[in-house]
Design an enzyme around this catalytic site. Structure first.
Site, PDB file in Angstrom:
ATOM      1  N   GLU A   1     101.306   6.403  51.835  1.00  0.00           N
ATOM      2  CA  GLU A   1     101.616   5.315  51.346  1.00  0.00           C
ATOM      3  C   GLU A   1     102.536   4.237  51.771  1.00  0.00           C
ATOM      4  O   GLU A   1     103.633   3.977  51.525  1.00  0.00           O
ATOM      5  CB  GLU A   1     101.955   5.374  49.795  1.00  0.00           C
ATOM      6  CG  GLU A   1     100.892   6.158  48.968  1.00  0.00           C
ATOM      7  CD  GLU A   1     101.344   6.089  47.426  1.00  0.00           C
ATOM      8  OE1 GLU A   1     102.321   5.718  47.167  1.00  0.00           O
ATOM      9  OE2 GLU A   1     100.308   6.516  46.808  1.00  0.00           O
TER      10      GLU A   1
ATOM     11  N   GLU B   1      95.357  11.749  46.578  1.00  0.00           N
ATOM     12  CA  GLU B   1      96.326  12.084  45.663  1.00  0.00           C
ATOM     13  C   GLU B   1      95.676  11.568  44.209  1.00  0.00           C
ATOM     14  O   GLU B   1      95.059  10.420  44.339  1.00  0.00           O
ATOM     15  CB  GLU B   1      97.547  11.280  45.728  1.00  0.00           C
ATOM     16  CG  GLU B   1      98.560  12.172  46.565  1.00  0.00           C
ATOM     17  CD  GLU B   1      99.980  11.395  46.607  1.00  0.00           C
ATOM     18  OE1 GLU B   1     100.428  10.710  45.636  1.00  0.00           O
ATOM     19  OE2 GLU B   1     100.603  11.588  47.734  1.00  0.00           O
TER      20      GLU B   1
HETATM   21  C1  BGC Z   1     103.292   9.230  46.126  1.00  0.00           C
HETATM   22  C2  BGC Z   1     104.147  10.525  45.604  1.00  0.00           C
HETATM   23  C3  BGC Z   1     104.584  10.181  44.177  1.00  0.00           C
HETATM   24  C4  BGC Z   1     103.167  10.173  43.268  1.00  0.00           C
HETATM   25  C5  BGC Z   1     103.621   9.827  41.649  1.00  0.00           C
HETATM   26  C6  BGC Z   1     102.588   8.498  45.340  1.00  0.00           C
HETATM   27  O1  BGC Z   1     102.776   7.164  45.380  1.00  0.00           O
HETATM   28  O2  BGC Z   1     102.739   9.653  47.389  1.00  0.00           O
HETATM   29  O3  BGC Z   1     105.182  10.874  46.488  1.00  0.00           O
HETATM   30  O4  BGC Z   1     105.296  11.372  43.734  1.00  0.00           O
HETATM   31  O5  BGC Z   1     102.715   8.815  43.802  1.00  0.00           O
HETATM   32  O6  BGC Z   1     104.467   8.859  41.439  1.00  0.00           O
END
Ligand code: BGC
Length: 458
Positions: A166, A354
């Site tokens: 990100e 993610e």
């Molecule tokens: C990030 C994580 C973060 C997650 C939840 C993502 O933007 O890669 O590090 O914990 O979002 O906010």
């Protein structure tokens, strides 16, 4: 919905990150990162939370990896802490640090999990920030060296790499808004840092390819579904500008399309920080793009901030499905974002690197009920199937995150894990959502109906 609906080559995973999970940030010769510095000041973190040992992955990695396997996952994605292996960012190497990640990788392999390594998940060595961090052009060389060392070290065991996590989040929040470490502000630092990040990302990809020709190389990008407040032309244009910043700013130069100056000509000022030859060095042919979609943004025209002339109608001021961080959770947006990514012919493969949500958990003796999180994942997965049905090549879904961890500036309050962590004792309890994944991934006949029966209503 069945596991097999997603295809045999679909990878199921969980993602964690070094700073958010490892803790033990001074152990065995680790150098400090900008997040160690930032969290040392409790007022910087919500509720004055202290990072302590975070989720103590440094000592509990084996248990966590065994749990990931028990949930039926194929992939374990984690990041390397640059300052754990090169304490000052450049120069001397910390053998204990290198050894720690060997142990993590070995535990993955022993348990039949495929390791995906993120080389940079925001925790820049403090020593490099002291020299200007991402806004100093020398960082391209520092980063190249770090990538080279890491890939050479682990290449016999690992072939999946995510160069950075990100970029818009760490550059935007850290070098523009001053909200995250290293608390830099302003358009100049932002543009410089952003350009150096793009060049480092592409160079990083090339270095990995050179060292390991069969590597599977990606980048993990944040994105949002952006909707105009209404159909007024000025609000539609405002939404396009926000979209350019949130979804296109890093993606397009990496795909060889340059910065999205079409809707924001002002971004041309980034060329001030170009050197001869940069135009040819910004792209890399990634094997996959990691998509990370957490929330929807509703945009409207506004006189501030200048340059952007757009802002977000805050989710608390409209009807929105709010998570613990007051962000608008909107699973339908995933399908739209997948279609948007698919509109770029340069993107060969998409992995949802993610996906997760923070909602309150309900712990009742040895059970943790999190029906809203479970429903969220189920909805997201339905949108993956919908996209696949239209031949969009989505080939993986990695849950953020395995075990509740440290949520940056928001501290320990937002919980995203499939596994509950009692931060006082580091005792782990698999939540209902984790149990659902376990059933879904390990029993071929798992159906949504069965799932409903096992999930208690909150
Ligand atoms: C990030 C994580 C973060 C997650 C939840 C993502 O933007 O890669 O590090 O914990 O979002 O906010």
């Amino acid at each position: 919905m069945k596991k097999s609906d997603f295809g045999n080559d679909f990878q199921w995973g969980a993602t964690i990150s070094a700073f958010q999970n490892e803790g033990h940030s001074r152990a065995d010769g680790k150098g400090l990162s900008i997040w160690d510095t930032f969290t040392a000041e409790p007022k910087n973190i919500k509720n004055n939370d202290l990072i302590g040992d975070a989720s103590s992955f440094y000592t509990m990695y084996e248990q966590d990896i065994v749990t990931a396997k028990s949930l039926g996952l194929d992939v374990f994605r984690f990041s390397i802490s640059w300052s754990r292996i090169i304490p000052k960012g450049t120069g001397a190497i910390n053998l204990d640090g290198l050894q720690f990640y060997h142990k993590v990788i070995d535990a993955c392999l022993k348990n039949g999990l495929i390791p995906y390594i993120t080389l940079y998940h925001w925790d820049l060595p403090q020593a490099l920030e002291d020299k200007g961090g991402w806004s100093n052009r020398e960082i391209i060389g520092w980063f190249n060296k770090y990538v080279e060392i890491s890939v050479n070290e682990y290449k016999d065991k690992v072939s999946n790499w995510i160069v950075m996590n990100e970029p818009m989040t760490f550059v935007g929040l850290g070098y523009f808004m001053g909200y995250h470490a290293p608390q830099k502000k302003g358009i100049t630092t932002f543009l410089k840092a952003a350009h150096h990040v793009v060049l480092s990302l592409a160079a990083g990809g090339r270095i990995i390819r050179k060292i390991q020709s069969n590597a599977n190389i990606g980048v993990a990008l944040s994105c949002s579904f952006v909707k105009p407040l209404n159909q007024l032309p000025k609000n539609r244009k405002a939404a396009k500008r926000i979209e350019a910043l949130l979804n296109r700013f890093f993606l397009e130069p990496l795909l060889g399309l340059g910065y999205p100056t079409d809707v924001m000509p002002v971004l041309n000022t980034i060329r001030r920080y170009f050197r001869k030859g940069d135009d040819d060095k910004m792209a890399f042919d990634f094997d996959f793009i990691g998509l990370q979609y957490y929330f929807r943004v509703v945009a409207q025209h506004s006189l501030t901030p200048p340059v952007l002339f757009a802002n977000e109608v805050h989710p608390t001021q409209r009807k929105a499905n709010l998570n613990t961080m007051n962000l608008d959770v909107y699973p339908k947006g995933l399908y739209k974002i997948l279609k948007f990514y698919h509109s770029y012919p340069q993107i060969k493969k998409i992995i949802i690197s993610e996906s997760g949500v923070c909602f309150p958990d309900f712990k009742v003796s040895k059970h943790v009920h999190d029906a809203r999180r479970l429903k969220y994942h189920q909805k997201m997965l339905k949108h993956v199937l919908k996209a696949q049905a239209q031949n969009i090549p989505v080939k993986g879904y990695f849950v953020w995150t395995l075990v509740d961890n440290f949520e940056w500036k928001e501290g320990f309050e937002p919980r995203f894990g499939l596994v509950y962590n009692d931060f006082k004792t580091q005792e782990r309890t698999i939540k209902d959502s984790g149990l659902w994944f376990q059933q879904f991934l390990t029993s071929s006949e798992a159906t949504t109906k069965k799932i409903k029966q096992t999930t208690q209503k909150q």
